[in-house]
Design an enzyme around this catalytic site. Structure first.
Site, PDB file in Angstrom:
ATOM      1  N   VAL A  58       0.850  -1.188   0.000  1.00  0.00           N
ATOM      2  CA  VAL A  58       0.000   0.000   0.000  1.00  0.00           C
ATOM      3  C   VAL A  58       0.889   1.243   0.000  1.00  0.00           C
ATOM      4  CG1 VAL A  58      -1.875   1.225   1.146  1.00  0.00           C
ATOM      5  CG2 VAL A  58      -1.745  -1.274   1.297  1.00  0.00           C
ATOM      6  N   ASP A  62     -10.525 -11.812   7.627  1.00  0.00           N
ATOM      7  CA  ASP A  62      -9.319 -11.441   8.381  1.00  0.00           C
ATOM      8  C   ASP A  62      -9.645 -10.286   9.325  1.00  0.00           C
ATOM      9  OD1 ASP A  62      -6.705 -11.706   9.184  1.00  0.00           O
ATOM     10  OD2 ASP A  62      -5.876 -10.450   7.596  1.00  0.00           O
ATOM     11  N   ASN A  73     -32.614  -1.011  11.921  1.00  0.00           N
ATOM     12  CA  ASN A  73     -32.437  -2.441  11.702  1.00  0.00           C
ATOM     13  C   ASN A  73     -31.008  -2.816  11.318  1.00  0.00           C
ATOM     14  OD1 ASN A  73     -35.188  -3.137  12.174  1.00  0.00           O
ATOM     15  ND2 ASN A  73     -35.698  -2.330  10.153  1.00  0.00           N
ATOM     16  N   ASP A 125     -30.334   7.919  -6.611  1.00  0.00           N
ATOM     17  CA  ASP A 125     -30.412   6.903  -7.660  1.00  0.00           C
ATOM     18  C   ASP A 125     -31.783   6.238  -7.759  1.00  0.00           C
ATOM     19  OD1 ASP A 125     -30.344   5.400  -5.378  1.00  0.00           O
ATOM     20  OD2 ASP A 125     -28.458   4.377  -5.840  1.00  0.00           O
ATOM     21  N   ASN A 167     -33.692   4.218  -5.910  1.00  0.00           N
ATOM     22  CA  ASN A 167     -33.899   2.791  -5.635  1.00  0.00           C
ATOM     23  C   ASN A 167     -34.658   2.576  -4.328  1.00  0.00           C
ATOM     24  OD1 ASN A 167     -31.949   3.519  -3.813  1.00  0.00           O
ATOM     25  ND2 ASN A 167     -30.510   1.875  -4.335  1.00  0.00           N
ATOM     26  N   GLU A 174     -25.169   8.852  -0.399  1.00  0.00           N
ATOM     27  CA  GLU A 174     -26.315   9.713  -0.693  1.00  0.00           C
ATOM     28  C   GLU A 174     -26.627  10.595   0.513  1.00  0.00           C
ATOM     29  OE1 GLU A 174     -29.334   7.428  -3.587  1.00  0.00           O
ATOM     30  OE2 GLU A 174     -28.791   6.256  -1.826  1.00  0.00           O
TER      31      GLU A 174
END
Length: 538
Positions: free
Chosen positions: A107, A213, A411, A445, A447, A454
């Site tokens: 990285v 992991d 939830n 979007d 949905n 968002e």
């Protein structure tokens, strides 16, 4: 090493920045000789397999066959690289210092040439063709994830040797480093941190991804002063398969034993397991966070494995004298056999998490004003706000809204339903028409659910929008081939890359025509739209 400084307002800054770069390049890794050796081992193993799979074939490989295999594998890799078009990581990012090494990849800290935004890039060796296709499928799955407690995968590049995953750069320390500095956490602080860990795990499990992991080293705080942390290093993650038989959902079990010794579940050692291995690992983490030491001891990995397989842990140490019975009960449930172990969602409903009420559970007056302003923006501006939230570093605002997002998501699905948001807002926004307009606008979007990005894109401040580097970041995301403008095709490609094509209502061509009265949009055009008048930038 000299790092570039931010210079706003000039399109030539990126070229000046490149001229100032030290000699380190993307192809200067010390493991190139290993790549060469790995490549020829790949060729040999492929040929041996085609010749019947016997190791005895190793010394009898025909040179012509060997050369043909080399060309075939090279062609496959070149074709995979060509799938990415002309986009090269060295054209977009300056490669800085190495900042870590996770499962299967190094990285590096990088800087975007145009916007000067700092990011992290993970380099992954491609391996053979089948392995490459598997990695690409898993990367596509990770690109879909959008949650406040997951590191954001922003972009991907590839060449013939490697895949490069561009992620947000987190400035803080790992959870492991914070535990080490404090020895252990008090129970209230532990609850605050561990709820984030479980919410992240719950979210990836809902999307059929197992991390495999889970450990303190793989959670990083967004900054030194922040308590918001994110799950990183999906190098060992696996998409698990669900299938239906006789109206029952069944699961294909994973078999490869992976992970880190202290945190590995018993069934992983038995090479037949599900995503619940992550729950076990998280239970070990909770034990360590509260007590300051691990539940399973051993002089080596073999002894640790033996203790894990016997479920040999207890709460007898005096460190547990002041820890609640509720915390112990949760750990017992998480460190139980797989068939009785709760899901992440069930863990989050445990009574331990309800011993302290959340403090931030409603929008401030300023936040409500931002929601109202966002709902009045045209669709293209909303997309710009979304991409600023997606691609730029907004650590301070993320911190202030994370608890609110988590509270509304009762939830713990990792998203907010429209009804949940309406329920939270209805006492503050009394006009039903305005309330519906705000909620519909946040669902960019369309949905019917509101994901993290968002949510924060509707709440970012004017100061962030008017930061010229942020706007440049979005512009150059559209104008990827640096032709000096972007058009409807560029817009479609940009949204497809993050799987948000549904943001455009109708056609992108019509959207640009309605917004700009033209089809080739320059940086100046974008500035004039966002700032309302030229020159109003930081």
């Amino acid at each position: 090493m000299v790092e570039p400084t931010s210079k706003s307002g000039s399109s030539s800054n990126s070229e000046e920045l490149k001229d100032q770069m030290p000699s380190q390049t993307w192809s200067s890794d010390s493991d190139d000789s290993e790549d060469f050796a790995d490549f020829h081992e790949e060729v040999k193993s492929k040929l041996i397999g085609e010749l019947g799979g016997s190791d005895k074939q190793n010394d009898n490989i025909d040179p012509k066959q060997y050369k043909a295999a080399i060309e075939k594998i090279r062609l496959n890799k070149v074709n995979m690289a060509l799938d990415m078009g002309s986009k090269r990581i060295e054209d977009e990012y300056y490669k800085g210092e190495k900042i870590g090494e996770g499962a299967f990849g190094k990285v590096y800290k990088v800087t975007h040439y145009h916007s000067h935004v700092k990011r992290a890039v993970k380099q992954i060796k491609k391996g053979d063709f089948i392995d490459l296709m598997k990695k690409k499928r898993e990367i596509e799955a990770l690109l879909k994830l959008d949650h406040p407690n997951l590191v954001r995968l922003i972009d991907k590049f590839e060449d013939t040797k490697r895949i490069y995953l561009v992620q947000e750069y987190l400035k803080g320390e790992t959870l492991f480093e914070r535990i080490k500095a404090r020895t252990s956490f008090d129970e209230d602080y532990c609850r605050q941190i561990f709820s984030q860990i479980l919410e992240g795990i719950n979210y990836i499990h809902k999307h059929n991804v197992s991390h495999r992991d889970i450990k303190p080293e793989n959670f990083v705080f967004v900054s030194k002063d922040s308590d918001l942390l994110k799950m990183i290093d999906f190098g060992l993650s696996q998409n698990f398969t669900l299938y239906t038989m006789s109206q029952k959902k069944l699961m294909k079990r994973m078999e490869t034993p992976v992970g880190t010794a202290w945190y590995t579940a018993p069934e992983v050692h038995e090479k037949l397991y599900t995503e619940k291995c992550d729950i076990w690992s998280a239970g070990v983490m909770l034990y360590i966070m509260l007590a300051g030491f691990p539940p399973f001891y051993g002089d080596d990995e073999i002894e640790i494995k033996r203790e894990i397989m016997k479920y040999n842990y207890d709460f007898k140490d005096e460190a547990w004298d002041f820890i609640s019975n509720e915390a112990r009960d949760l750990i017992k449930q998480m460190l139980s056999p797989e068939y009785t172990r709760p899901t992440a969602s069930e863990c989050l409903q445990h009574k331990w998490f309800f011993m302290e009420s959340k403090t931030e559970n409603e929008f401030s007056t300023k936040a409500l004003l931002r929601l109202r302003e966002f709902s009045s923006l045209n669709k293209f501006k909303q997309i710009i706000y979304y991409l600023i939230a997606y691609r730029c570093n907004l650590y301070e605002q993320i911190q202030s809204y994370h608890n609110l997002f988590s509270t509304i998501d009762k939830n713990k699905h990792g998203f907010i339903t429209k009804q949940e948001l309406i329920q939270n807002l209805k006492s503050r926004v009394l006009h039903q028409g305005l309330l519906n307009k705000i909620v519909d606008a946040i669902d960019i979007d369309k949905n019917d659910v509101i994901y993290w990005n968002e949510f924060i894109s509707s709440l970012i401040t004017v100061e962030i929008i008017y930061n010229h580097e942020n706007l440049k970041e979005v512009y150059y995301y559209f104008d990827l081939d640096k032709k000096g403008y972007f058009d409807s095709n560029d817009l479609d490609i940009a949204l497809k890359k993050i799987q948000r094509e549904s943001m455009v209502e109708g056609s992108s061509k019509d959207m640009l025509e309605e917004t700009f009265k033209k089809q080739q949009i320059t940086l100046d055009d974008l500035e004039e739209l966002i700032y309302q008048k030229k020159g109003k930038k930081k």
